[in-house]
Scaffold this motif. Sequence first.
Motif, PDB file in Angstrom:
ATOM      1  N   ALA A 436       0.848  -1.196   0.000  1.00 58.75           N
ATOM      2  CA  ALA A 436       0.000   0.000   0.000  1.00 58.75           C
ATOM      3  C   ALA A 436       0.888   1.253   0.000  1.00 58.75           C
ATOM      4  O   ALA A 436       0.659   2.193  -0.773  1.00 58.75           O
ATOM      5  CB  ALA A 436      -0.916  -0.003   1.218  1.00 58.75           C
ATOM      6  N   PHE A 437       1.929   1.256   0.842  1.00 60.90           N
ATOM      7  CA  PHE A 437       2.784   2.447   0.933  1.00 60.90           C
ATOM      8  C   PHE A 437       3.571   2.661  -0.360  1.00 60.90           C
ATOM      9  O   PHE A 437       3.885   3.793  -0.737  1.00 60.90           O
ATOM     10  CB  PHE A 437       3.742   2.323   2.123  1.00 60.90           C
ATOM     11  CG  PHE A 437       4.537   3.569   2.357  1.00 60.90           C
ATOM     12  CD1 PHE A 437       3.974   4.659   2.994  1.00 60.90           C
ATOM     13  CD2 PHE A 437       5.849   3.678   1.898  1.00 60.90           C
ATOM     14  CE1 PHE A 437       4.696   5.829   3.185  1.00 60.90           C
ATOM     15  CE2 PHE A 437       6.580   4.855   2.083  1.00 60.90           C
ATOM     16  CZ  PHE A 437       5.988   5.923   2.731  1.00 60.90           C
ATOM     17  N   GLY A 438       3.857   1.547  -1.021  1.00 58.82           N
ATOM     18  CA  GLY A 438       4.723   1.592  -2.203  1.00 58.82           C
ATOM     19  C   GLY A 438       4.178   2.416  -3.358  1.00 58.82           C
ATOM     20  O   GLY A 438       4.936   2.763  -4.273  1.00 58.82           O
ATOM     21  N   VAL A 439       2.891   2.754  -3.354  1.00 64.49           N
ATOM     22  CA  VAL A 439       2.367   3.535  -4.487  1.00 64.49           C
ATOM     23  C   VAL A 439       2.821   4.999  -4.412  1.00 64.49           C
ATOM     24  O   VAL A 439       2.698   5.734  -5.385  1.00 64.49           O
ATOM     25  CB  VAL A 439       0.817   3.485  -4.596  1.00 64.49           C
ATOM     26  CG1 VAL A 439       0.321   2.065  -4.676  1.00 64.49           C
ATOM     27  CG2 VAL A 439       0.156   4.222  -3.440  1.00 64.49           C
ATOM     28  N   CYS A 440       3.351   5.420  -3.282  1.00 62.69           N
ATOM     29  CA  CYS A 440       3.791   6.819  -3.160  1.00 62.69           C
ATOM     30  C   CYS A 440       5.050   7.034  -4.013  1.00 62.69           C
ATOM     31  O   CYS A 440       6.065   6.357  -3.819  1.00 62.69           O
ATOM     32  CB  CYS A 440       4.088   7.143  -1.703  1.00 62.69           C
ATOM     33  SG  CYS A 440       4.753   8.802  -1.513  1.00 62.69           S
ATOM     34  N   PRO A 441       5.004   7.983  -4.926  1.00 60.24           N
ATOM     35  CA  PRO A 441       6.177   8.185  -5.791  1.00 60.24           C
ATOM     36  C   PRO A 441       7.417   8.627  -5.000  1.00 60.24           C
ATOM     37  O   PRO A 441       8.527   8.467  -5.478  1.00 60.24           O
ATOM     38  CB  PRO A 441       5.739   9.301  -6.744  1.00 60.24           C
ATOM     39  CG  PRO A 441       4.263   9.422  -6.593  1.00 60.24           C
ATOM     40  CD  PRO A 441       3.893   8.875  -5.259  1.00 60.24           C
ATOM     41  N   TRP A 442       7.218   9.205  -3.804  1.00 52.71           N
ATOM     42  CA  TRP A 442       8.373   9.687  -3.023  1.00 52.71           C
ATOM     43  C   TRP A 442       8.544   8.856  -1.754  1.00 52.71           C
ATOM     44  O   TRP A 442       8.918   9.360  -0.711  1.00 52.71           O
ATOM     45  CB  TRP A 442       8.178  11.171  -2.705  1.00 52.71           C
ATOM     46  CG  TRP A 442       8.148  11.969  -3.966  1.00 52.71           C
ATOM     47  CD1 TRP A 442       9.211  12.329  -4.727  1.00 52.71           C
ATOM     48  CD2 TRP A 442       6.981  12.448  -4.652  1.00 52.71           C
ATOM     49  NE1 TRP A 442       8.789  13.005  -5.850  1.00 52.71           N
ATOM     50  CE2 TRP A 442       7.422  13.106  -5.827  1.00 52.71           C
ATOM     51  CE3 TRP A 442       5.606  12.397  -4.413  1.00 52.71           C
ATOM     52  CZ2 TRP A 442       6.542  13.699  -6.734  1.00 52.71           C
ATOM     53  CZ3 TRP A 442       4.739  12.980  -5.300  1.00 52.71           C
ATOM     54  CH2 TRP A 442       5.200  13.626  -6.460  1.00 52.71           C
ATOM     55  N   ARG A 443       8.235   7.567  -1.884  1.00 53.70           N
ATOM     56  CA  ARG A 443       8.300   6.680  -0.718  1.00 53.70           C
ATOM     57  C   ARG A 443       9.706   6.667  -0.103  1.00 53.70           C
ATOM     58  O   ARG A 443       9.866   6.653   1.118  1.00 53.70           O
ATOM     59  CB  ARG A 443       7.856   5.272  -1.095  1.00 53.70           C
ATOM     60  CG  ARG A 443       8.745   4.632  -2.125  1.00 53.70           C
ATOM     61  CD  ARG A 443       8.184   3.397  -2.729  1.00 53.70           C
ATOM     62  NE  ARG A 443       9.148   2.843  -3.658  1.00 53.70           N
ATOM     63  CZ  ARG A 443       8.845   2.007  -4.627  1.00 53.70           C
ATOM     64  NH1 ARG A 443       7.602   1.618  -4.794  1.00 53.70           N
ATOM     65  NH2 ARG A 443       9.790   1.551  -5.426  1.00 53.70           N
ATOM     66  N   ARG A 444      10.704   6.667  -0.960  1.00 62.41           N
ATOM     67  CA  ARG A 444      12.074   6.591  -0.464  1.00 62.41           C
ATOM     68  C   ARG A 444      12.436   7.818   0.367  1.00 62.41           C
ATOM     69  O   ARG A 444      12.976   7.722   1.474  1.00 62.41           O
ATOM     70  CB  ARG A 444      13.003   6.479  -1.685  1.00 62.41           C
ATOM     71  CG  ARG A 444      14.406   6.136  -1.336  1.00 62.41           C
ATOM     72  CD  ARG A 444      15.327   6.105  -2.542  1.00 62.41           C
ATOM     73  NE  ARG A 444      16.654   5.811  -2.044  1.00 62.41           N
ATOM     74  CZ  ARG A 444      17.088   4.578  -1.816  1.00 62.41           C
ATOM     75  NH1 ARG A 444      16.339   3.547  -2.094  1.00 62.41           N
ATOM     76  NH2 ARG A 444      18.293   4.390  -1.313  1.00 62.41           N
ATOM     77  N   GLU A 445      12.082   8.987  -0.159  1.00 60.65           N
ATOM     78  CA  GLU A 445      12.401  10.237   0.532  1.00 60.65           C
ATOM     79  C   GLU A 445      11.677  10.311   1.877  1.00 60.65           C
ATOM     80  O   GLU A 445      12.236  10.775   2.871  1.00 60.65           O
ATOM     81  CB  GLU A 445      12.000  11.449  -0.319  1.00 60.65           C
ATOM     82  CG  GLU A 445      12.900  11.692  -1.519  1.00 60.65           C
ATOM     83  CD  GLU A 445      12.532  10.855  -2.746  1.00 60.65           C
ATOM     84  OE1 GLU A 445      11.802   9.853  -2.608  1.00 60.65           O
ATOM     85  OE2 GLU A 445      12.987  11.201  -3.847  1.00 60.65           O
ATOM     86  N   ILE A 446      10.422   9.817   1.895  1.00 61.07           N
ATOM     87  CA  ILE A 446       9.641   9.851   3.148  1.00 61.07           C
ATOM     88  C   ILE A 446      10.332   8.969   4.193  1.00 61.07           C
ATOM     89  O   ILE A 446      10.523   9.371   5.347  1.00 61.07           O
ATOM     90  CB  ILE A 446       8.205   9.307   2.912  1.00 61.07           C
ATOM     91  CG1 ILE A 446       7.487  10.129   1.855  1.00 61.07           C
ATOM     92  CG2 ILE A 446       7.416   9.216   4.215  1.00 61.07           C
ATOM     93  CD1 ILE A 446       6.734  11.299   2.321  1.00 61.07           C
ATOM     94  N   LEU A 447      10.731   7.760   3.769  1.00 62.50           N
ATOM     95  CA  LEU A 447      11.381   6.840   4.718  1.00 62.50           C
ATOM     96  C   LEU A 447      12.712   7.421   5.196  1.00 62.50           C
ATOM     97  O   LEU A 447      13.028   7.392   6.382  1.00 62.50           O
ATOM     98  CB  LEU A 447      11.614   5.471   4.060  1.00 62.50           C
ATOM     99  CG  LEU A 447      10.356   4.677   3.718  1.00 62.50           C
ATOM    100  CD1 LEU A 447      10.704   3.424   2.926  1.00 62.50           C
ATOM    101  CD2 LEU A 447       9.606   4.282   4.983  1.00 62.50           C
ATOM    102  N   GLU A 448      13.481   7.959   4.253  1.00 62.92           N
ATOM    103  CA  GLU A 448      14.780   8.539   4.639  1.00 62.92           C
ATOM    104  C   GLU A 448      14.580   9.698   5.596  1.00 62.92           C
ATOM    105  O   GLU A 448      15.349   9.871   6.545  1.00 62.92           O
ATOM    106  CB  GLU A 448      15.526   9.024   3.391  1.00 62.92           C
ATOM    107  CG  GLU A 448      16.091   7.882   2.580  1.00 62.92           C
ATOM    108  CD  GLU A 448      16.733   8.326   1.277  1.00 62.92           C
ATOM    109  OE1 GLU A 448      17.525   7.559   0.727  1.00 62.92           O
ATOM    110  OE2 GLU A 448      16.421   9.446   0.800  1.00 62.92           O
TER     111      GLU A 448
END
Length: 752
Positions: A436-448
Amino acid sequence: MMRLSLRFVIPLMLALGAIAYGVVPLVDDLTLKWFVRDLDMRSKLVTAAAQEPLVELLTAKERDIVRLQRVQAFFGRLLQDERLYALGFCDTTGRLLYKTPALPGEIACRKANAEVEDTGHVLKLPGGPLHVVARPVTLEDQRLGEVLVVHDMSFIERRSADTKEYIVYLFAALGAVVALITVVIAEISFRGWMAGIKALIRGQSLALSLQPKARELRPIARDLEALVHDLDAERRMRDEAQISWRPEALRSILREDLKGDEILIVSNREPYIHVRRDRGIDVRRPASGLVTALEPVMRACSGTWIAHGSGNADREMVDAQDHVMVPPDKPAYRIRRVWLSKEEEAGYYYGFANEGLWPLCHIAHTRPVFRAPDWEHYREINRRFARAVESESRTADPIVLVQDYHLALAPRMIRERLPRATIIAFWHIPWPNPEAFGVCPWRREILEGLLGSSILGFHTQFHCNNFFDTVDRYLEARVDRETFTISYGGEPTEVHRYPISIEWPPAPLAAQPPVAECRARIRREHGLADDVRLGVGVDRLDYTKGILERFAAIERLLELEPQWIGRFAFLQIAAPSRSSIEEYQNLDARVRAAAQHINERFGTPTCQPVVLRIEHHDAAQVYTCYRAADFGFVSSLHDGMNLVAKEFVAARDDERGALILSQFTGAARELPEALIVNPYDTEECAAALGQALAMPPDEQRSRMRSMRRLVQEFNVYRWAGRMLLDAARVRQRRRLASGSKRTAQVVDLRRA
Ligand code: F6P
């Protein structure tokens, strides 16, 4: 240390003694065999050498007496060899013809076996052992008799005694050397070990495993570390259990555990909003679980709360540094307001945060919308908040509490500006699974961004686990679920569950009239008869709250149990929220329509089944509604915690009233005495409504009592206190670690 070494040395010596004891007879036996074989050889040599002269003497034509003398003389010469003890000669009939004087009487000639070669034997006599062998004497294949060759073996006994002595000395020396080496190595290893263990117990995490010299000890160090971690957690749990969680407890944590360190809170929503009205400026408290929880904490701790100045009169109330002291009637801490343009608010707050992240994290079947310009605003505003933190902090290592999904990037941005800060980020909404979270285009930046925190908190372990899975899926990070730690590019982030709560006792309760008066007042206010049974729902007008599902259940109840028509009403308070977003505007319209539909269907001239109030209510009004109701209904489709459920329980000091609670709220995990429902299941919810209306007072009391106990004990001071205690632990570890790093650097420099 000496005693400890003796534990190794004594068993070692005993083992060596036992080995020596077992080895001596073996060696003795072996050397005896060697010597006997040696004497056999010598006997053969002696007879071989004597063969010719002896045959000559035996066959010489002489008188017997002369032969006797000559043979004995010959034997006498042979006996000059010091090992040869005696000699004798037997004829073929087994008669002893000649012998030297020393030949013992116990040695006789062989008879029957004369044809069989003698292999020799040892004869033990009181004077000492002798080796005896009979060797044939022949002349051209004719047997003349046998020579008895007797060797003295007493030298063997002497040698064997010497060998035994040497072996004992050898083992003793060996034991001493091994013991010495063991003691020295143990001493050196123990010193290193003890230093590592002490460091670990003092809180220097990984101190042992980071020591290259102690590489072989790393597995043990890890176990030890886990043990210390568990003991630490246990101790903290014990300590916490003894704390009575009140504002004073937080103050004492700040004073004693954090030594008065600076505290900053950062959130989008501010706790007090100044709003211009016709008659002047009003102060409003927003409808926000985050504010409900954090405001009492801030009153207890003081410090600075950095938030978006969203009120239309906010700018008029601040000083030159954008500060305003609050609460207005009893200032205890200050708000630092951060300003946003309308466009920025549209992109960062309405756009990315509430049209993107909000539906992304709430599984409520509303499609998230991600727009690149919104993301740009989101990034920029996060940066602005981080800058505000930097400018507000008076020290280089403040404790910064970053709140919620509006500020996912801020932790890393703050870390870049204040590397020594202790950053605790708390995510107030659910965290979905990786897909579900993976659809966010900026998922990496959010996690970082979030992994810039020292500690990251969620309401439930389920959300923590989802976060671990998400990081595992999308980042190259070390995720350690045993120590609840994620290491990504340097600093570790601890991820823990901190179930949020409300203050206890709740401040709005103090000024409340008795329950009977609340019941009468609310019924009067809404034109309901005194005996009308009342349910209450209090929410922001949000599609995650399941208001339409709640109404559907009410409609179904009235279909199934028509006896309630005209005798039951449901008061729905809905604070307008995020009304610039289309989805929320649609919801507003649908909620109004649903209420109207039910009222048209089941309303009577004196009782409308749904009383809908879409307007802001202050805390005192909300508490009066809670107290006036027969039951509260929370039907969120998905909710991080839901503090309305806890507030309803806290408001009922009369221990009456039932609570219907969605299974998809964090609160359902803590309040199992509520009537837990699936809000998507209209039949189940309608049945729960019927059950709540019919619940006997005794059952209400026992359920309510147990829920109140939980909310009282697990209140918001505990929530904040646990985070601050964890922050204190993290800070102490970091201080010790940097202390030992400095020491190591000094040692290295000296060595260089
Ligand atoms: O649930 C998340 C949350 O931030 C709550 O803490 C709060 O109740 C709500 O959203 C507030 O929303 P907003 O700040 O958009 O009004």
